[in-house]
Enzyme design. Structure first.
Site, short mmCIF file in Angstrom:
data_model
loop_
_atom_site.label_atom_id
_atom_site.label_comp_id
_atom_site.label_asym_id
_atom_site.label_seq_id
_atom_site.Cartn_x
_atom_site.Cartn_y
_atom_site.Cartn_z
N ASP A 1 0.71 -1.31 0.13
CA ASP A 1 -0.04 -0.12 -0.22
C ASP A 1 0.83 1.24 -0.08
OD1 ASP A 1 -2.34 -1.64 0.02
OD2 ASP A 1 -2.30 -1.68 2.27
N GLY B 1 -4.50 -4.34 -3.84
CA GLY B 1 -5.53 -3.23 -4.07
C GLY B 1 -4.81 -1.75 -4.55
N HIS B 2 -4.62 -1.52 -5.69
CA HIS B 2 -3.98 -0.52 -6.35
C HIS B 2 -4.97 0.62 -6.74
CE1 HIS B 2 -0.34 -3.32 -7.19
NE2 HIS B 2 -0.76 -3.23 -5.97
N LYS C 1 1.95 2.33 -5.11
CA LYS C 1 2.49 1.85 -6.26
C LYS C 1 1.62 2.15 -7.48
CE LYS C 1 2.57 -2.31 -4.37
NZ LYS C 1 2.16 -1.92 -3.04
N GLN D 1 1.99 -5.95 -3.38
CA GLN D 1 2.35 -6.00 -2.03
C GLN D 1 3.73 -5.09 -1.85
OE1 GLN D 1 1.49 -9.51 -3.66
NE2 GLN D 1 -0.62 -8.60 -3.01
#
Ligand code: GDP
Ligand code: IMO
Ligand code: MG
Length: 435
Positions: free
Chosen positions: A13, A40-41, A16, A235
């Site tokens: 988180d 989750g981006h 990225k 990650q």
């Protein structure tokens, strides 16, 4: 610069997604190569926020080819939902998305196993995202019970499902019979039904058929043609299965070490690795986090940074920047430069702290411990830096940042031992400075 990679240097988180979206402009191909729908981006463009799990964050530039490579574990239902949701928002998805026929597929038994084993070893739970990631990678390495995307289209797919479901039902039955009530998982008593799973996955296979390709060969051709490829890590390096804070890690090589096995692209192709860090630390899930602030400071960072999980909505654990951990992960991932994100979140603090070493059993330690029990004992040794009061979200030039903010960035660079090339002061593309 043909090959560039974006790698998180903390526990995920790090923002990225924002950097991948920005740098996509200078690339022709964007590749996700490990992890799965545990990621989750977030990308914010024109004031609109998008959350991506499996689809590369390059998808918003229609001329760019997005690739989900063989190292990813693919949850078909999840990616179909993601594609539908993006299409509804007028994002182009067609032949600009390729999915590897080598990617391993997540099935309901992986989600079930994730719920069981997350908690079974005793002690602090790993606190996974419950997306079936670990169990799917387990089956991949175990081989006998694995199903890859290409297998969904083979004549023996039904037989494979029947055989695997038979084995999994026996395993789950054994666990149910042998565990006491505290280990009972709601839903575990339900037997997996091979026929309905087969039908469900045949449906997914048809929907995904247009995207499925041999992405390894596609990328090797792109390498030969000197195409500009951006690799999107998921990650963070400290969650790496081999080099992270084991066992409180994810099940793939989420540091820079995973780029090559996940994508199939050879190492010498990569010309630049950018390590992404938050200006502070967050962690979601179990495991030690030496600089965590379980107090008002932590709450202040969480609220200012809107630090709630993108995938699971869990509140993220927040704390000061840990230069010991990031120096380790920057070296491990071989980064050439750092991108410091969410600097704006630190406005308003009288002073700021950066962890420069740990004290473990009365000894000053400057390296990141390999064993979780040592990391648990690590007491951070802090350097205190002056804060700044001004909000900085509207600053567009590095020189215009408050002096103390620039000093903070300088210290991060010195302590981590890498140059800072990008500073971010808000989620939007425009809130970014290139140094
Ligand atoms: P990822 O998983 O590494 O892509 O990061 P996430 O998307 O899970 O979390 C990063 C969060 O920070 C997202 O909500 C972003 O929109 C937000 N974000 C990115 N850059 C900045 C920034 O510079 N300042 C602030 N305040 N938020 C940011
Ligand atoms: P992005 O790509 C933050 C964490 C989980 C848990 C551990 C193992 O958005 O940075 P898993 O479901 O992978 O078996 O969970 O890893 N985790 C993440 N934390 N960001 C992520 O992805 C994460 N993906 C997994 O919280 O602690
Ligand atoms: Mg995330």
């Amino acid at each position: 610069m043909p090959g560039t990679a974006i790698i998180g240097l903390q526990w995920g988180d790090e923002a990225k997604g924002k950097i991948v979206d920005l740098l996509t402009e200078q690339h022709e191909i964007v590749v996700r190569y490990q992890g799965g729908a545990n990621a989750g981006h977030t990308v914010v463009t024109n004031g609109k926020e998008f959350k991506l799990s499996l689809i590369p964050s390059g998808i918003f530039r229609p001329h760019v080819q997005c690739v989900i490579a063989g190292g990813v574990v693919l949850d078909p239902a999840s990616i179909i939902k993601e594609i539908d949701s993006l299409l509804k928002q007028n994002i182009k998805i067609g032949n600009n998305l390729l999915i590897s026929n080598r990617a391993h597929v997540i099935f309901p038994w992986h989600n079930l196993a994730d719920r069981i084993f997350n908690n079974i070893g005793g002690g602090e739970p790993i606190g996974t995202t419950l997306r079936g990631i670990g169990p799917c990678y387990e089956d991949k390495v175990g081989r006998a019970l694995a199903i890859r995307v290409a297998d969904l289209y083979q004549p023996d797919f039904k037989e494979k499902i029947e055989n695997i479901v038979g084995v999994k039902n026996q395993l789950f039955l054994g666990l149910t019979n042998n565990c006491d009530n505290t280990m009972r998982i709601p839903g575990l008593d339900v037997e997996l039904d091979a026929e309905s799973i087969y039908k469900e996955y045949c449906g997914y296979a048809e929907q995904l058929r247009p995207y499925v390709a041999d992405t390894t060969n596609y990328l090797l051709d792109a390498v030969d043609a000197d195409k500009r490829i951006l690799f999107e890590g998921a990650q963070g390096s400290l969650l790496d299965i081999d080099h992270g804070t084991f066992p409180y890690v994810t099940s793939s090589n989420s540091s820079g070490t995973g780029i090559f096995n996940g994508s199939g692209v050879p190492p010498h192709f990569l010309k630049k690795i950018i390590g992404v860090v938050k200006a502070y630390t967050t962690r979601v899930g179990g495991g030690p986090c030496p600089t965590e602030q379980s107090n008002d400071l932590g709450t202040q960072i969480r609220e200012r940074g809107r630090e709630y999980g993108t995938v699971t909505k869990r509140p993220r654990r927040c704390g000061w920047f840990d230069a010991v951990a990031v120096r380790y992960s920057a070296r491990l991932s071989g980064v050439d430069a750092i991108s410091v994100m969410l600097l704006d979140v630190l406005s308003g603090f009288d002073s700021l702290q950066i962890c420069t070493a740990y004290e473990i059993d009365g000894q000053r330690i400057e390296y990141f411990p390999s064993l979780i029990n040592d990391l648990r004992k690590a007491v951070p040794i802090y350097e205190t830096l002056p804060g700044w009061k001004e909000e900085i979200t509207a600053v567009t030039k590095y020189d215009d940042l408050p002096v103390n903010a620039k000093y903070y960035i300088k210290r991060i660079s010195e302590l981590v031992g890498k140059p800072v090339e990008i500073v971010s002061v808000g989620p939007d593309r425009l809130q970014t400075m290139f140094l």
